[in-house]
Write an enzyme that holds these catalytic residues in place. Sequence first.
Site, PDB file in Angstrom:
ATOM      1  CB  THR A  78       1.054   3.913   4.763  1.00  0.00           C
ATOM      2  OG1 THR A  78      -0.404   4.544   4.383  1.00  0.00           O
ATOM      3  CG2 THR A  78       1.679   4.589   5.998  1.00  0.00           C
ATOM      4  CD  GLU A 124      -1.845  -6.648   3.145  1.00  0.00           C
ATOM      5  OE1 GLU A 124      -2.664  -6.631   3.950  1.00  0.00           O
ATOM      6  OE2 GLU A 124      -1.501  -5.614   2.328  1.00  0.00           O
ATOM      7  CB  ALA A 158      -4.619  -0.824   8.777  1.00  0.00           C
ATOM      8  CE  LYS A 189      -2.908  -5.647   6.837  1.00  0.00           C
ATOM      9  NZ  LYS A 189      -2.421  -4.575   6.034  1.00  0.00           N
ATOM     10  N   GLY A 197       0.697  -1.163  -0.001  1.00  0.00           N
ATOM     11  CA  GLY A 197      -0.073  -0.132  -0.102  1.00  0.00           C
ATOM     12  C   GLY A 197       0.855   1.274   0.032  1.00  0.00           C
TER      13      GLY A 197
HETATM   14  C1  ABF Z   1      -2.601  -2.640   3.019  1.00  0.00           C
HETATM   15  O1  ABF Z   1      -2.718  -1.240   2.373  1.00  0.00           O
HETATM   16  C2  ABF Z   1      -3.649  -2.975   3.221  1.00  0.00           C
HETATM   17  O2  ABF Z   1      -3.955  -3.885   3.810  1.00  0.00           O
HETATM   18  C3  ABF Z   1      -4.668  -1.929   3.067  1.00  0.00           C
HETATM   19  O3  ABF Z   1      -5.604  -2.341   2.119  1.00  0.00           O
HETATM   20  C4  ABF Z   1      -3.973  -0.746   2.422  1.00  0.00           C
HETATM   21  C5  ABF Z   1      -3.826   0.572   2.980  1.00  0.00           C
HETATM   22  O4  ABF Z   1      -3.112   1.417   2.023  1.00  0.00           O
HETATM   23  P1  ABF Z   1      -2.935   2.644   2.121  1.00  0.00           P
HETATM   24  O5  ABF Z   1      -1.604   2.705   3.033  1.00  0.00           O
HETATM   25  O6  ABF Z   1      -2.369   3.113   0.759  1.00  0.00           O
HETATM   26  O7  ABF Z   1      -3.930   3.532   2.565  1.00  0.00           O
HETATM   27  O8  ABF Z   1      -1.742  -2.409   4.070  1.00  0.00           O
END
Ligand code: ABF
Length: 222
Positions: free
Chosen positions: A35, A107, A87, A98, A33
């Site tokens: 982050t 994950e 998440a 998630k 994702g």
């Molecule tokens: C993963 O990335 C996930 O399980 C969740 O769906 C997503 C969160 O993405 P972001 O950080 O882009 O909001 O960790």
Amino acid sequence: MTQDEMKQAVAQAAVDHIQGRLEDDSIIGVGTGSTANCFIDALAAIKDRFAGAVASSEATAERLRGHGIEVFDLNSVNVMDFYIDGADEFDPYLNLVKGGGGALTREKIVAAVAREFVCIVDQSKQVDLLGAFPLPVEVIPMARSYVGRQLAALGGQPQYREGCVTDNGNIIIDLHDLEILDPKALEAQLNNIVGVVTNGLFARRGADIILMGTPEGVKTLR
Ligand code: ABF
């Protein structure tokens, strides 16, 4: 502070959180994702301080390798001190939803192996009750209709995620409009439906610590 800046701040906070405890042979579990991508970029600055990483998706593996970080097969790893991932939602008990990115099964597997799950989020992910974000369920393709009917019977609105094939070759059904009052029980109930590979509730193994980006700085929740 923009949302991107909050993501970068929690990514750096996660690096600060783990770096004092890394050994030359440490393997770090890394999520998927935007982050998690910020975390990978921040982690690259200390890549000589640990052995490598296990990735929760092909996309993450590619990004890690792009930074010169070695990617290990999980089956070759006995001990993993940390798993760092984002998440879609978290509640006051550090239960998570998630899988918005479709990588939930890998994950969950990597999180299960790790001694500590460090979840990195911006404050937009904080909720009192899980369920506003549609709950992803990974399903074996031939079970799609059957599982959809079983999910509807739980009271939510199942929606097939068009065009999404997971790294495991499966499909995703997103379960909308379900108030999740007992995350641990629902996680187990969903896993008991034949044809479900896994679901996006991380309650039986939730986060151990959440680093949350806010305009005032990074907050730590345990
Ligand atoms: C993963 O990335 C996930 O399980 C969740 O769906 C997503 C969160 O993405 P972001 O950080 O882009 O909001 O960790």
